[in-house]
Design a protein around this motif. Structure first.
Motif, PDB file in Angstrom:
ATOM      1  N   SER A  64       0.837  -1.207   0.000  1.00 22.86           N
ATOM      2  CA  SER A  64       0.000   0.000   0.000  1.00 22.86           C
ATOM      3  C   SER A  64       0.869   1.254   0.000  1.00 22.86           C
ATOM      4  O   SER A  64       0.576   2.236  -0.694  1.00 22.86           O
ATOM      5  N   ALA A  65       1.944   1.233   0.793  1.00 22.24           N
ATOM      6  CA  ALA A  65       2.857   2.374   0.843  1.00 22.24           C
ATOM      7  C   ALA A  65       3.537   2.589  -0.512  1.00 22.24           C
ATOM      8  O   ALA A  65       3.729   3.731  -0.950  1.00 22.24           O
ATOM      9  N   ILE A  66       3.867   1.493  -1.190  1.00 25.30           N
ATOM     10  CA  ILE A  66       4.486   1.592  -2.519  1.00 25.30           C
ATOM     11  C   ILE A  66       3.533   2.275  -3.492  1.00 25.30           C
ATOM     12  O   ILE A  66       3.915   3.186  -4.234  1.00 25.30           O
ATOM     13  N   SER A  72       1.886   9.679  -5.369  1.00 25.99           N
ATOM     14  CA  SER A  72       2.306  11.030  -4.965  1.00 25.99           C
ATOM     15  C   SER A  72       3.476  11.545  -5.802  1.00 25.99           C
ATOM     16  O   SER A  72       3.902  12.687  -5.633  1.00 25.99           O
ATOM     17  N   GLY A  73       3.998  10.700  -6.681  1.00 27.66           N
ATOM     18  CA  GLY A  73       5.078  11.116  -7.557  1.00 27.66           C
ATOM     19  C   GLY A  73       6.470  10.929  -6.973  1.00 27.66           C
ATOM     20  O   GLY A  73       7.460  11.379  -7.564  1.00 27.66           O
ATOM     21  N   GLN A  79       7.929  -0.558 -10.055  1.00 26.86           N
ATOM     22  CA  GLN A  79       9.186  -1.318  -9.995  1.00 26.86           C
ATOM     23  C   GLN A  79      10.251  -0.535  -9.235  1.00 26.86           C
ATOM     24  O   GLN A  79      10.949  -1.083  -8.382  1.00 26.86           O
ATOM     25  N   GLU A  80      10.380   0.752  -9.522  1.00 24.85           N
ATOM     26  CA  GLU A  80      11.375   1.582  -8.833  1.00 24.85           C
ATOM     27  C   GLU A  80      11.075   1.658  -7.336  1.00 24.85           C
ATOM     28  O   GLU A  80      11.979   1.526  -6.504  1.00 24.85           O
ATOM     29  N   ALA A  81       9.808   1.857  -6.998  1.00 24.20           N
ATOM     30  CA  ALA A  81       9.424   1.926  -5.582  1.00 24.20           C
ATOM     31  C   ALA A  81       9.704   0.603  -4.878  1.00 24.20           C
ATOM     32  O   ALA A  81      10.201   0.591  -3.743  1.00 24.20           O
ATOM     33  N   MET A  82       9.407  -0.506  -5.547  1.00 19.40           N
ATOM     34  CA  MET A  82       9.679  -1.820  -4.952  1.00 19.40           C
ATOM     35  C   MET A  82      11.173  -1.992  -4.677  1.00 19.40           C
ATOM     36  O   MET A  82      11.565  -2.475  -3.619  1.00 19.40           O
TER      37      MET A  82
END
Length: 118
Positions: A64-66, A72-73, A79-82
């Motif tokens: 959920s945070a990802i 939010s940009g 993939q980058e957030a993970m």
């Protein structure tokens, strides 16, 4: 038998996605059943793919945070957030002898799927 049926269904979904052009080389698993080593290993054996578990106990919250961070940009892609936010835990690799066994069972599974469509 129930775990095997779920895993065979997972393989069917993966193969359908691959036929549509998606490249899938591993599975990421979280939630209650990911705590069952038999469930995880059978999925790896049936699909022939490594199954990666999260080190996080509350991995659903991390997911959920990802999504929130992407919305939010803060990151340009999921993939980058993970890659920045997820810590990998155990990795289950397929047992190829078991995979050969499940390949035969999968052919029967596909026949059953076809019969359900009739």
């Amino acid at each position: 038998a129930t775990i095997e049926a779920i895993a065979l269904g997972t393989r069917h979904i993966l193969e359908t996605m691959q036929a549509a052009g998606h490249k899938i080389t591993s599975l990421f698993m979280c939630g209650g059943l990911s705590k069952n080593p038999l469930f995880v290993q059978i999925h790896s054996d049936v699909t022939g793919m490594p199954v990666v578990l999260s080190r996080e106990v509350e991995s659903v919250l991390v997911g959920s945070a990802i999504l929130g961070a992407c919305a939010s940009g803060d990151f340009s892609s999921i993939q980058e957030a993970m890659e920045k936010m997820v810590k990998l835990g155990n990795i289950f690799l397929p047992n190829m002898e078991n995979k050969r066994f499940y390949d035969k069972k999968y052919q029967v599974f596909l026949k059953l799927v076809d019969h359900q469509r009739e």
